[in-house]
Design an enzyme around this catalytic site. Structure first.
Site, short mmCIF file in Angstrom:
data_model
loop_
_atom_site.label_atom_id
_atom_site.label_comp_id
_atom_site.label_asym_id
_atom_site.label_seq_id
_atom_site.Cartn_x
_atom_site.Cartn_y
_atom_site.Cartn_z
N GLY A 197 4.94 1.78 0.63
CA GLY A 197 4.97 0.43 1.16
C GLY A 197 5.06 0.54 2.68
N GLN A 199 2.33 0.28 -9.11
CA GLN A 199 3.41 -0.33 -8.32
C GLN A 199 3.80 -1.72 -8.84
OE1 GLN A 199 0.71 1.17 -7.06
NE2 GLN A 199 1.10 2.16 -5.11
N ASP A 220 -1.13 -3.26 4.72
CA ASP A 220 -0.86 -1.94 5.32
C ASP A 220 -1.33 -1.87 6.76
OD1 ASP A 220 -1.05 -1.41 2.24
OD2 ASP A 220 0.18 0.15 3.18
O1 MRU Z 1 0.34 3.13 -1.67
P1 MRU Z 1 1.49 2.22 -1.39
O2 MRU Z 1 2.36 1.95 -2.57
O3 MRU Z 1 2.26 2.65 -0.17
O4 MRU Z 1 0.77 0.83 -1.01
C1 MRU Z 1 1.58 -0.28 -0.74
C2 MRU Z 1 0.84 -1.52 -0.47
O5 MRU Z 1 -0.38 -1.54 -0.46
C3 MRU Z 1 1.63 -2.72 -0.07
O6 MRU Z 1 1.05 -3.89 -0.53
C4 MRU Z 1 1.76 -2.79 1.45
O7 MRU Z 1 2.19 -1.56 1.96
C5 MRU Z 1 2.68 -3.86 1.90
S1 MRU Z 1 4.36 -3.52 1.50
C6 MRU Z 1 5.33 -4.74 2.15
#
Ligand code: MRU
Length: 345
Positions: free
Chosen positions: A46, A195, A236
């Site tokens: 995240g 997730q 991200d």
């Molecule tokens: O691969 P991840 O689990 O790190 O991806 C997370 C996401 O895409 C979230 O939606 C994003 O980081 C926003 S978290 C507040």
């Protein structure tokens, strides 16, 4: 409150998100290489949480560095920063956090090694607190967009687990619930890392917020049937024109939302903006291990050695984004103007 990450005297403590929801286990990471590995392997994930982990990793690296001269520390600091930067490429919060630590290093350097060490630790702890405060503000602004009774679709996990606490997209959900609204969340399971199924469902259940998990390919069905009032996701990296990189599958949800006349909101802190990139085509997209798609918990899902693609993120063009909710307010199209204003405030 769910503790995602914490600075302690013995190291950086993180909840191992790979094991949720089956096991709730905290590990202590005692040097910056361990923190880097935890980011890479998604013990913590995240964008905002990755940023905090990066800052704490840098602080830990400098704390543990045996250098006795400032020039020795300078060289070690560069290595520590590049080890942390090399972990995951898409979430800009990671690079933002390292840059912030670099500037603190530069300011404290003249006061000597012990002062640098404590300044970096203080900064990483401050970033943790600031992130929770930003999320609460995102929640306050965002909940105004949510009807009194609403079914909200979300993708991936943009909750307490993805941040220092409270969450971005789920921060809006939490704030709406705190405001007395009747909220039901639909959580896309979010293949391949799950997730949504594992993390979003876990944290909403813990808070007693009603949640229904659907597989990713069901989203269109529920959007078309009129069962979803709005979509809220995290991000991200957001480019200057409002294009949004987020978990793979977000783009499909955004297109389906627009096709069905349903608002698509992105909730993210200012630290997720990357105004140096004119549009989303410049955002680096992480390609992860094919094994994440080929198998699940040791069970093979495809014929052996099947060729697999595993991009971890996609880019949603800004024309599909109804609004971007930040801690400083709500940005709307034209995003090249509104995001620039937001970043200046
Ligand atoms: O691969 P991840 O689990 O790190 O991806 C997370 C996401 O895409 C979230 O939606 C994003 O980081 C926003 S978290 C507040």
């Amino acid at each position: 409150m769910i503790k995602t990450i914490e600075w302690t005297e013995s190291g950086v403590v993180m909840l191992d998100q790979r094991l949720l929801p089956a096991e709730e286990i905290y590990h202590t990471y005692v040097d910056h290489l361990e923190v880097a590995e935890a980011i890479r392997t998604m013990v913590i994930r995240g964008a905002p949480a990755i940023g905090i982990a990066a800052a704490m990793g840098v602080a830990l690296g400098v704390k543990k560095c045996p250098a006795e001269s400032l020039s020795g520390l300078d060289a070690a600091f560069e290595r520590i920063c590049s080890d942390i930067r090399a972990t995951r490429p898409t979430a800009v919060n990671l690079f933002w956090a390292v840059e912030r630590m670099k500037s603190v290093y530069g300011q404290a350097r003249a006061q000597g090694i012990p002062a640098v060490r404590s300044a970096l630790i203080r900064e990483s702890i401050a970033m943790h607190a600031e992130d929770v405060a930003a999320n609460r503000m995102i929640g306050r602004w965002g909940q105004d967009l949510v009807p009194g009774k609403a079914q909200i679709l979300t993708h991936c996990n943009a909750g307490a687990l993805a941040t220092a606490g409270y969450g971005t997209a789920l921060g809006v959900v939490r704030a709406a619930v705190e405001a007395g609204k009747e909220i039901h969340v639909f959580a896309d399971e979010t293949r391949p890392f799950l997730q949504g199924a594992r993390l979003t469902a876990w944290e909403l259940q813990k808070d007693g917020i009603p949640v229904t998990v659907i597989t990713d390919n069901m989203a269109g069905h529920f959007l078309h049937k009129g069962e979803i009032d709005c979509v809220i996701v995290g991000a991200d990296r957001i480019a200057a024109n409002g294009d949004v990189a987020n978990k793979i599958g977000t783009y499909s949800v955004a297109v389906l939302a627009k096709e069905n006349g349903i608002p698509f909101y992105v909730a993210a802190p200012i630290s997720t903006l990357d105004l140096s990139l004119p549009d989303g085509s410049h955002i680096p997209i992480e390609e992860r291990d094919p094994e994440e798609v080929r198998s699940m918990k040791g069970i093979t899902l495809t014929p052996v050695d099947t060729q697999v693609a595993n991009p971890a993120f996609d880019v949603t063009p800004s024309r599909y984004v109804s609004a971007i909710i930040t801690e400083r307010g709500i940005a709307r199209a034209p995003f090249d103007v509104s995001l620039k204003e937001m970043a200046k405030k």
